[in-house]
Design an enzyme around this catalytic site. Structure first.
Site, PDB file in Angstrom:
ATOM      1  N   ARG A 236      13.532 -11.209  18.465  1.00 27.18           N
ATOM      2  CA  ARG A 236      13.420 -12.495  17.767  1.00 27.18           C
ATOM      3  C   ARG A 236      12.464 -13.425  18.496  1.00 27.18           C
ATOM      4  NH1 ARG A 236      19.802 -13.392  17.542  1.00 27.18           N
ATOM      5  NH2 ARG A 236      19.441 -12.690  19.675  1.00 27.18           N
TER       6      ARG A 236
ATOM      7  N   ARG B 151      -2.389  -9.285  10.265  1.00 25.58           N
ATOM      8  CA  ARG B 151      -2.123  -8.363  11.380  1.00 25.58           C
ATOM      9  C   ARG B 151      -2.584  -8.985  12.695  1.00 25.58           C
ATOM     10  NH1 ARG B 151      -4.016  -2.365   9.159  1.00 25.58           N
ATOM     11  NH2 ARG B 151      -2.730  -2.387   7.301  1.00 25.58           N
TER      12      ARG B 151
ATOM     13  N   ASN C 145      -8.059 -10.152  -1.469  1.00 27.82           N
ATOM     14  CA  ASN C 145      -7.130  -9.341  -0.670  1.00 27.82           C
ATOM     15  C   ASN C 145      -7.267  -9.612   0.820  1.00 27.82           C
ATOM     16  OD1 ASN C 145      -6.647  -8.132  -3.113  1.00 27.82           O
ATOM     17  ND2 ASN C 145      -6.846  -6.045  -2.350  1.00 27.82           N
TER      18      ASN C 145
ATOM     19  N   GLY D  93     -11.154  -6.492   1.201  1.00 25.12           N
ATOM     20  CA  GLY D  93     -11.793  -6.604   2.516  1.00 25.12           C
ATOM     21  C   GLY D  93     -12.221  -8.023   2.827  1.00 25.12           C
TER      22      GLY D  93
ATOM     23  N   ASP E 229      -1.266  -1.615  -3.932  1.00 24.13           N
ATOM     24  CA  ASP E 229      -2.630  -1.737  -3.399  1.00 24.13           C
ATOM     25  C   ASP E 229      -3.216  -0.334  -3.178  1.00 24.13           C
ATOM     26  OD1 ASP E 229      -4.824  -3.077  -2.295  1.00 24.13           O
ATOM     27  OD2 ASP E 229      -4.001  -3.001  -0.259  1.00 24.13           O
TER      28      ASP E 229
ATOM     29  N   LYS F  65     -16.318  -5.585  10.132  1.00 20.78           N
ATOM     30  CA  LYS F  65     -16.930  -5.529   8.808  1.00 20.78           C
ATOM     31  C   LYS F  65     -18.445  -5.520   8.825  1.00 20.78           C
ATOM     32  CE  LYS F  65     -13.071  -8.087   6.756  1.00 20.78           C
ATOM     33  NZ  LYS F  65     -12.270  -6.947   6.302  1.00 20.78           N
TER      34      LYS F  65
ATOM     35  N   SER G  28       0.848  -1.196   0.000  1.00 16.94           N
ATOM     36  CA  SER G  28       0.000   0.000   0.000  1.00 16.94           C
ATOM     37  C   SER G  28       0.885   1.249   0.000  1.00 16.94           C
ATOM     38  CB  SER G  28      -0.891   0.000   1.244  1.00 16.94           C
ATOM     39  OG  SER G  28      -0.075   0.209   2.400  1.00 16.94           O
TER      40      SER G  28
ATOM     41  N   HIS H 241     -12.881  -2.982   4.685  1.00 17.60           N
ATOM     42  CA  HIS H 241     -11.522  -3.208   5.191  1.00 17.60           C
ATOM     43  C   HIS H 241     -11.541  -3.263   6.722  1.00 17.60           C
ATOM     44  CE1 HIS H 241     -10.489  -1.443   1.163  1.00 17.60           C
ATOM     45  NE2 HIS H 241      -9.710  -2.505   1.198  1.00 17.60           N
ATOM     46  N   GLY H 242     -10.583  -3.959   7.298  1.00 14.86           N
ATOM     47  CA  GLY H 242     -10.412  -3.939   8.749  1.00 14.86           C
ATOM     48  C   GLY H 242     -11.125  -5.070   9.462  1.00 14.86           C
TER      49      GLY H 242
END
Ligand code: G3H
Ligand code: 13P
Ligand code: ZN
Length: 315
Positions: A284, A263, A257, A215, A82, A187, A50, A183-184
């Site tokens: 790590r 995330r 997508n 989305g 994107d 929804k 993006s 998105h997110g």
């Protein structure tokens, strides 16, 4: 193999009733997680960047990671911009070696959307790069553009007749359609519903033409529960049921997508490590489990999309 455009992947996906996963990348763990999963599943992949990701990571670093991904695998990999919001950004991406760009002028009136898309198509095609466009409006937030609210998405669906006109006049190679997704992680306010009849109708009017679903994260409850258990605060999340995605990919949807689910996987694992080992401070030891969660999430998605094992027919 060198980077590819989405042309062959979409043809194979359209003919084979599956979709290629388009996953957003911002950093090394996401890049490695996605690539490891696709290697394990022998799947084609679209890595999408993006405008915000370009700014956050510095495209030169991302390009370095992409070069390694290409050298390390024999997979068909496309690099995609994107939600490009201007001609200049799309041109920069083409000039930087992306193989696919999205011009998202879906917030503009039809004629303006067509004109902006056509300008990008003319430039991109002259350099052998393919173009995704968008018609109709999604819910949620994209970078700094606020889409329609989750309550209102059903009033901003793509109009099938307009879609036919749009594709003919703009010359785009694929079209993102609004069918009730946002998105997110938030929804839907109540039971998730998609207008797959709209996707079907657009598919009928544009035979052979690849459609894109944005989305499309399913916002798995187990990851949201982990986040909330370990100090997060994400009430009332809701995603697109994976069964609806599997249905859509049997229609003309060739690209799906997914960003939010990756995330969530990364955040849930990092929170868990921090909560269970409060003395941990070696990145790590929390990014590693996060990366492993991304691998597993992407593998799960590749099966939902039906593109696991399909790398060879996409080359
Ligand atoms: O469409 C939005 C994608 O999830 C990318 O999000 O603009 O925050 O990088 P971003
Ligand atoms: P999600 O927020 O559902 O993952 O959608 C991502 C997306 O559409 C990126 O363009
Ligand atoms: Zn999107």
């Amino acid at each position: 193999m060198p980077l590819v455009t989405t042309e062959k992947m979409f043809k194979a996906a359209y003919d084979g009733g599956f979709a290629v996963g388009a996953f957003n990348v911002n950093n090394m763990e996401l890049m490695q997680g996605i690539i490891e999963a696709c290697k394990a599943e022998n799947a084609p992949v679209i890595l999408q960047i993006s405008k915000g990701a370009r700014k956050y990571a510095n495209i030169k670093y991302l390009k370095g990671l992409i070069d390694v991904a290409v050298a390390e695998t024999d997979l068909p990999i496309a690099i995609h911009c994107d939600h490009g919001d201007t001609f200049d950004l799309c041109k920069e991406c083409v000039d930087d070696g992306y193989t696919s760009v999205m011009i998202d002028a879906s917030h503009d009136p039809l004629a303006e959307n067509i004109a902006k898309t056509k300008a990008v198509v003319d430039y991109a095609h002259s350099k052998g790069v393919v173009v995704e466009a968008e018609l109709g409006q999604l819910g949620g937030i994209e970078e700094d553009v606020i889409g329609v609210s989750a309550d209102d998405v059903m009033n901003h669906l793509t109009d099938p007749a307009e879609a036919e006109q749009f594709v003919k006049e703009s010359g785009c190679d694929s079209l993102a359609v609004a069918c009730g997704t946002s998105h997110g992680a938030f929804k839907f306010k109540s039971e998730p519903k998609l207008a797959l009849n709209v996707v079907e109708e657009i598919g009928k009017r544009l035979p052979g033409f690849p459609l894109v679903m944005h989305g499309s994260s399913s916002v798995p409850k187990e990851f949201v529960d982990l986040i909330n258990k370990y100090g997060g605060n994400m009430p009332n999340t809701m995603g697109v049921p994976e069964s609806a995605i599997s249905e859509a990919v049997k229609m003309a949807v060739c690209k799906v997508n997914i960003d939010t689910d990756l995330r969530l996987a990364l955040t849930a694992k990092i929170r868990q490590v921090f909560a269970e080992k409060p003395g941990e401070f070696d990145p790590r030891n929390y990014l590693g489990p996060g990366r492993q969660a991304i691998i597993e999430m992407v593998q799960r998605k590749l099966h939902v999309l039906g593109c696991a094992g399909k790398a060879d027919i996409c080359r």
